[in-house]
Design a protein around this motif. Structure first.
Motif, mmCIF file in Angstrom:
data_model
loop_
_atom_site.group_PDB
_atom_site.id
_atom_site.type_symbol
_atom_site.label_atom_id
_atom_site.label_comp_id
_atom_site.label_asym_id
_atom_site.label_seq_id
_atom_site.Cartn_x
_atom_site.Cartn_y
_atom_site.Cartn_z
ATOM 1 N N ASP A 19 7.630 8.584 -3.467
ATOM 2 C CA ASP A 19 7.478 8.292 -2.041
ATOM 3 C C ASP A 19 7.287 6.801 -1.798
ATOM 4 O O ASP A 19 7.519 6.322 -0.686
ATOM 5 C CB ASP A 19 6.238 9.012 -1.471
ATOM 6 C CG ASP A 19 6.471 10.498 -1.279
ATOM 7 O OD1 ASP A 19 5.504 11.202 -0.955
ATOM 8 O OD2 ASP A 19 7.617 10.962 -1.455
ATOM 9 N N PHE A 20 6.804 6.091 -2.792
ATOM 10 C CA PHE A 20 6.485 4.679 -2.607
ATOM 11 C C PHE A 20 7.452 3.796 -3.395
ATOM 12 O O PHE A 20 7.094 2.716 -3.847
ATOM 13 C CB PHE A 20 5.044 4.403 -3.027
ATOM 14 C CG PHE A 20 4.075 5.447 -2.534
ATOM 15 C CD1 PHE A 20 3.216 6.089 -3.394
ATOM 16 C CD2 PHE A 20 4.048 5.810 -1.185
ATOM 17 C CE1 PHE A 20 2.338 7.067 -2.941
ATOM 18 C CE2 PHE A 20 3.173 6.789 -0.721
ATOM 19 C CZ PHE A 20 2.319 7.425 -1.601
ATOM 20 N N PRO A 33 0.825 -1.207 0.000
ATOM 21 C CA PRO A 33 0.000 0.000 0.000
ATOM 22 C C PRO A 33 0.862 1.262 0.000
ATOM 23 O O PRO A 33 2.027 1.208 0.400
ATOM 24 C CB PRO A 33 -0.801 -0.128 1.299
ATOM 25 C CG PRO A 33 -0.035 -1.038 2.156
ATOM 26 C CD PRO A 33 0.697 -1.966 1.259
ATOM 27 N N PRO A 34 0.311 2.360 -0.458
ATOM 28 C CA PRO A 34 1.091 3.593 -0.623
ATOM 29 C C PRO A 34 1.418 4.255 0.711
ATOM 30 O O PRO A 34 0.800 5.226 1.117
ATOM 31 C CB PRO A 34 0.184 4.473 -1.479
ATOM 32 C CG PRO A 34 -1.190 4.002 -1.195
ATOM 33 C CD PRO A 34 -1.087 2.539 -0.901
ATOM 34 N N VAL A 35 2.412 3.698 1.367
ATOM 35 C CA VAL A 35 2.898 4.276 2.615
ATOM 36 C C VAL A 35 4.316 4.726 2.349
ATOM 37 O O VAL A 35 5.111 3.991 1.776
ATOM 38 C CB VAL A 35 2.867 3.223 3.751
ATOM 39 C CG1 VAL A 35 3.400 3.804 5.036
ATOM 40 C CG2 VAL A 35 1.460 2.698 3.944
ATOM 41 N N ARG A 36 4.634 5.925 2.757
ATOM 42 C CA ARG A 36 5.958 6.473 2.496
ATOM 43 C C ARG A 36 7.072 5.614 3.059
ATOM 44 O O ARG A 36 6.939 5.063 4.148
ATOM 45 C CB ARG A 36 6.074 7.839 3.152
ATOM 46 C CG ARG A 36 5.531 8.952 2.331
ATOM 47 C CD ARG A 36 5.995 10.229 2.950
ATOM 48 N NE ARG A 36 5.456 11.373 2.283
ATOM 49 C CZ ARG A 36 5.692 12.610 2.658
ATOM 50 N NH1 ARG A 36 6.457 12.819 3.708
ATOM 51 N NH2 ARG A 36 5.180 13.600 2.008
ATOM 52 N N ALA A 37 8.169 5.552 2.343
ATOM 53 C CA ALA A 37 9.311 4.760 2.782
ATOM 54 C C ALA A 37 9.740 5.175 4.181
ATOM 55 O O ALA A 37 10.091 4.330 5.012
ATOM 56 C CB ALA A 37 10.460 4.933 1.791
#
Lengths: 268, 583
Positions: free
Chosen positions: B77-78, A106-110
């Motif tokens: 960001d991903f 899922p699109p969670v920041r690194a």
């Protein structure tokens, strides 16, 4: 913000708002729309229409997807991206549906991912860590005016550094990132890297004395080609002093503390 | 001859216009207004560092004091953008170093900043005040040392979410003893421990310090003495909030917090131990912003804390809050405007023991009438819930929903979630940002194209059935500026049919879709002011690609600067691939 005047042709659907909300309305209107929009290139004929009109199955799995789309989820993509996602499970458990197998999802920041992987969840760990935290609190009170130190790592099982490090391989343009804290030994790291770069990597040079010790202690056999030798690549890392060292010489925890990035070097 | 105000008067009038859009409009009225605006413009925002060259900006606006620049696409960001892609700020810094000697503020987002950049900033701008590096990378703490040592007038140093090569905490000690102007410091992303005595001395000699975000390495028993030196704090990010409970530490901490009469924002709390949480209760009534998204705190302690903040406007939290916690929020935090719920364990595949479902979001949408901005990660959603949310909160401006399993249908009816998201865009007429997830057909794009007239940014993943979906969005969304798409069956037709639209937008990102190499070249030929960049990590031989080759990742953006010169090997500019382009 830059100015962006609205320009260019804008075709809007001329239908009432109510009609759009009636979900029971048949897809035949969509098909009309499809043809009536006058796209300048031919609208995929049969294929597109049939995709619009086909009934939506109850539960979508990879089998239901149109073939050309399904191919983009091919196992090679999944295998390759596995390491980038830095997930805890190995590539053995690849299934096309699982969200954990997809890079960037899922699109969670690194940055947030790193923090999450550092969080201690169980209460058992919490007791241990709070004790060691307590000890360190008194220690740091004592050396209040002394120099600061790097690699703050007093919590058991916890690293406060970013756990993603960059990996580059000679001859490959693209670097990758690997999550070190999701591995607990050199073997697993080497396996991940081999799969990530899709190349059997080996070393005839790495002695990895501590690997041998560790392996004999834990009863594991060295199965990774990366660490025991063959095709002329070796795994190296840059430590906190900026020096390039061979991977495998120091105990794993010490390695985690000092590694800044990895490089798979060609020896020949 | 028309009467006209003297320049000074016009300039004074223009100084009341703060939005870039208004100033841009003003500059279009006539040549003299254009000139006056040019010379008096003090703030510039560059949404895409490759859209224009530094020289062109400097030429037009010679007296800038504050600049904000963004680099990489949002999906970086991903981890969707490979390393070395670009976004280097160095050319901007060198250009500004010679032309903007009075520059005061630099805000960067998703850019590569090197130590050389930081050193140049430290040397070149005598009145430098604000440095904000949001999600940046490429520099180390050595670069920070240059800033600390040389920027005498620095007010703000904010490293939020940046990836810093953390060599040691020594850099903080480089602030000279004579330096007293710090107003805001955010070092929460750093791992190393900074010298605590240096930190304490810094805090005590800066009377204007209003915002302090510590890093994890600052232990809980050190916070109290820091707070006592800075009772005027408005924002505080604690360090690790974890220790064995000691009454003296607790009471000291509690006392220190009670002195913070102006505190409005709290964050940090890594590994928070519930026993220490009551130490902050005294400030809760004034708190408007709470970021608990890095803490392991769970219910009931988590809900108890949040419910104590009746003036809360912004809440960032992990899904540990659960539905019951969000119901409590809906009951106690009536002024809530922004809610973000992040997943505590994003890759969990088995049965989840986190009781956070769509119900939590529905409760908040019912109870919090000022709710405008939502970011919500969950495992299940239904059309009924989305329709309910849309009807409750037509004032939503940002709605980002991530149902963690791709292509999840409505869990009650097993239908696609088209109707639910359709309701969102239909009711929320001011919606500016939308992120979709779950099972979606082309229908949802029909709704979006029809209703989402104010939508500026749309994120789409694993959705749609055909090119029609993309076409409906590009042709219908009049205000669209940024579109990012991944893993959708969108291809050449929609893209080429809406080529002109792309020039009205900032950028389009498409990855794992069905766009062909040939279409990219065609698009580039037709639209000379678009940069069409193909990212291809698979093969090294560019020339051998057939026209039908499906590109892996595509990034299209408008630019007056032409193709960029700093592309890595794996980025192909379609401009180069189409040599018969009209000049």
């Amino acid at each position: 913000m830059q100015s962006d005047p609205v320009s260019g042709s804008i075709s809007t659907l001329s239908r009432e708002d109510d009609a759009a909300m009636s979900s029971e309305d048949s897809s035949s209107t969509l098909a009309d729309c499809d043809l009536g929009l006058g796209l300048s290139l031919a609208v995929g004929d049969e294929a597109a229409c049939s995709e619009v009109l086909r009934p939506i199955p109850k539960i979508i799995t990879a089998e239901n997807l149109p073939h050309r789309f399904r191919s983009s989820l091919g196992t090679s993509t999944l295998r390759r991206v596995n390491g980038i996602a830095g997930i805890k499970r190995t590539a053995d458990t690849v299934t096309p549906n699982a969200s954990s197998q997809v890079v960037g999802w899922p699109p969670v920041r690194a940055y947030r991912m790193n923090s999450l992987s550092n969080l201690v969840k169980s209460t058992a760990n919490k007791e241990v860590t709070s004790k060691s935290m307590q000890n360190n609190a008194t220690n740091s009170a004592r050396k209040m005016d002394s120099d600061c130190y790097k690699g703050f790592n007093h919590k058991q099982g916890l690293l406060l550094k970013s756990s993603y490090v960059k990996v580059n391989m000679d001859g490959v343009a693209i670097g990758r990132k690997v999550n070190l804290t999701s591995h607990d030994c050199y073997q697993k790291l080497a396996c991940t890297l081999e799969k990530m770069f899709n190349v059997p990597i080996g070393s005839s040079v790495i002695t990895g004395s501590s690997i041998v010790e560790y392996a004999s202690l834990s009863g594991e056999t060295i199965s990774s080609k990366l660490l025991d030798g063959s095709t002329g690549y070796i795994l190296t890392y840059e430590d906190k002093d900026g020096d390039w060292m061979l991977v495998g010489d120091v105990p794993w925890r010490m390695f985690l503390n000092s590694v800044r990035r990895l490089r798979i070097m060609r020896t020949c | 001859m028309a009467y006209s105000f003297p320049e000074e008067v016009l300039e004074h009038v223009f100084s009341f216009l703060h939005s870039d859009r208004d100033r841009n409009a003003v500059s279009l009225v006539c040549k003299s207004w254009y000139e006056i605006d040019r010379w008096s413009r003090r703030r510039v925002f560059i949404g895409n560092c490759y859209a224009i060259s530094p020289r062109a900006v400097i030429r037009r606006f010679p007296e800038v004091r504050s600049i904000k620049i963004k680099g990489k696409p949002h999906f970086a960001d991903f981890n969707l953008v490979p390393d070395g892609w670009g976004g280097y700020v160095f050319p901007w810094i060198t250009a500004m170093a010679s032309s903007y000697p009075w520059l005061e503020e630099i805000h960067l987002k998703r850019m590569v900043v090197t130590n050389a950049c930081l050193e140049l900033i430290a040397k070149s701008f005598k009145n430098f005040r604000v440095l904000v590096l949001s999600t940046c990378e490429g520099f180390s703490t050595d670069g920070l040392a240059s800033i600390a040592a040389n920027c005498r007038n620095l007010r703000e140093l904010d490293l939020r979410d940046s990836e810093v090569d953390d060599l040691s905490g020594h850099w903080l000690s480089h602030f000279p003893d004579s330096y007293t102007s710090l107003v805001s410091l955010n070092i929460s992303c750093l791992g190393s421990e900074v010298s605590f005595s240096a930190l304490e001395r810094l805090v005590s000699r800066c009377p204007n310090l209003r915002s302090l975000s510590l890093n994890q390495a600052v232990p809980i028993d050190r916070i109290a003495c820091l707070l006592r030196q800075a009772p005027q704090l408005i924002e505080l990010g604690t360090g690790a909030y974890n220790a064995e409970l000691r009454p003296d530490v607790f009471s000291s901490l509690s006392g220190a917090f009670s002195c913070l009469k102006e505190l409005r924002s709290l964050s940090g709390f890594w590994d928070a131990v519930p026993a220490y949480i009551p130490a902050v209760y005294s400030v809760c009534s004034g708190i408007t912003s709470l970021n608990l998204s890095y803490t392991t705190m769970q219910n009931p302690d988590l809900t108890k804390l949040v419910s104590q903040c009746p003036n809360l406007q912004q809440l960032w939290v992990l899904d540990y809050i659960e539905d019951c916690g969000l119901e409590a929020v809906a009951a106690s935090c009536k002024d809530l405007r922004e809610l973000r719920v992040f997943p505590s364990d994003p890759y969990e595949e088995d049965e989840f023991d986190i009781a956070l479902t769509e119900r939590g979001l529905v409760s908040v949408s019912e109870g919090c009438t000022n709710l405008q901005s939502v970011l919500y990660f969950c495992h299940q959603m239904s059309n009924a819930a989305l329709i309910s949310i849309a009807q409750n909160r037509p004032n939503l401006t940002r709605f980002r929903l991530c149902i963690i399993e791709p292509r999840s249908p409505d869990y009650l009816t097993l239908q696609p979630l088209d109707a639910g998201f359709g309701a969102i865009v239909e009711h929320c007429k001011g919606l500016r940002r939308l992120s979709l997830s779950g099972l979606l057909t082309d229908r949802v794009f029909e709704y979006i194209g029809t209703h989402a007239k104010k939508l500026e940014m749309l994120s789409v993943a694993f959705a749609g059935e055909s090119d029609l979906g993309l076409h409906l969005v590009l042709s219908g969304c009049e205000s669209l500026r940024k579109l990012e798409i991944r893993d959708c069956p969108f291809g050449d037709k929609a893209l080429l049919a809406n080529a002109e639209k792309l020039e009205t937008m900032r950028s389009l990102w498409m990855s794992s879709c069905s766009v062909s190499f040939g279409a990219c070249k065609l698009l580039c030929r037709r639209m000379p002011r678009l940069n069409v960049e193909v990212i291809d990590e698979t093969s090294e031989v560019a020339e051998s690609r057939p026209e039908s080759f499906t590109v892996q990742k595509l990034y299209i953006y408008r630019s007056v600067a032409g193709p960029r010169l700093d592309m890595p090997d794996y980025v192909l500019s379609m401009e180069e691939e189409s040599p018969d382009l009209i000049g």
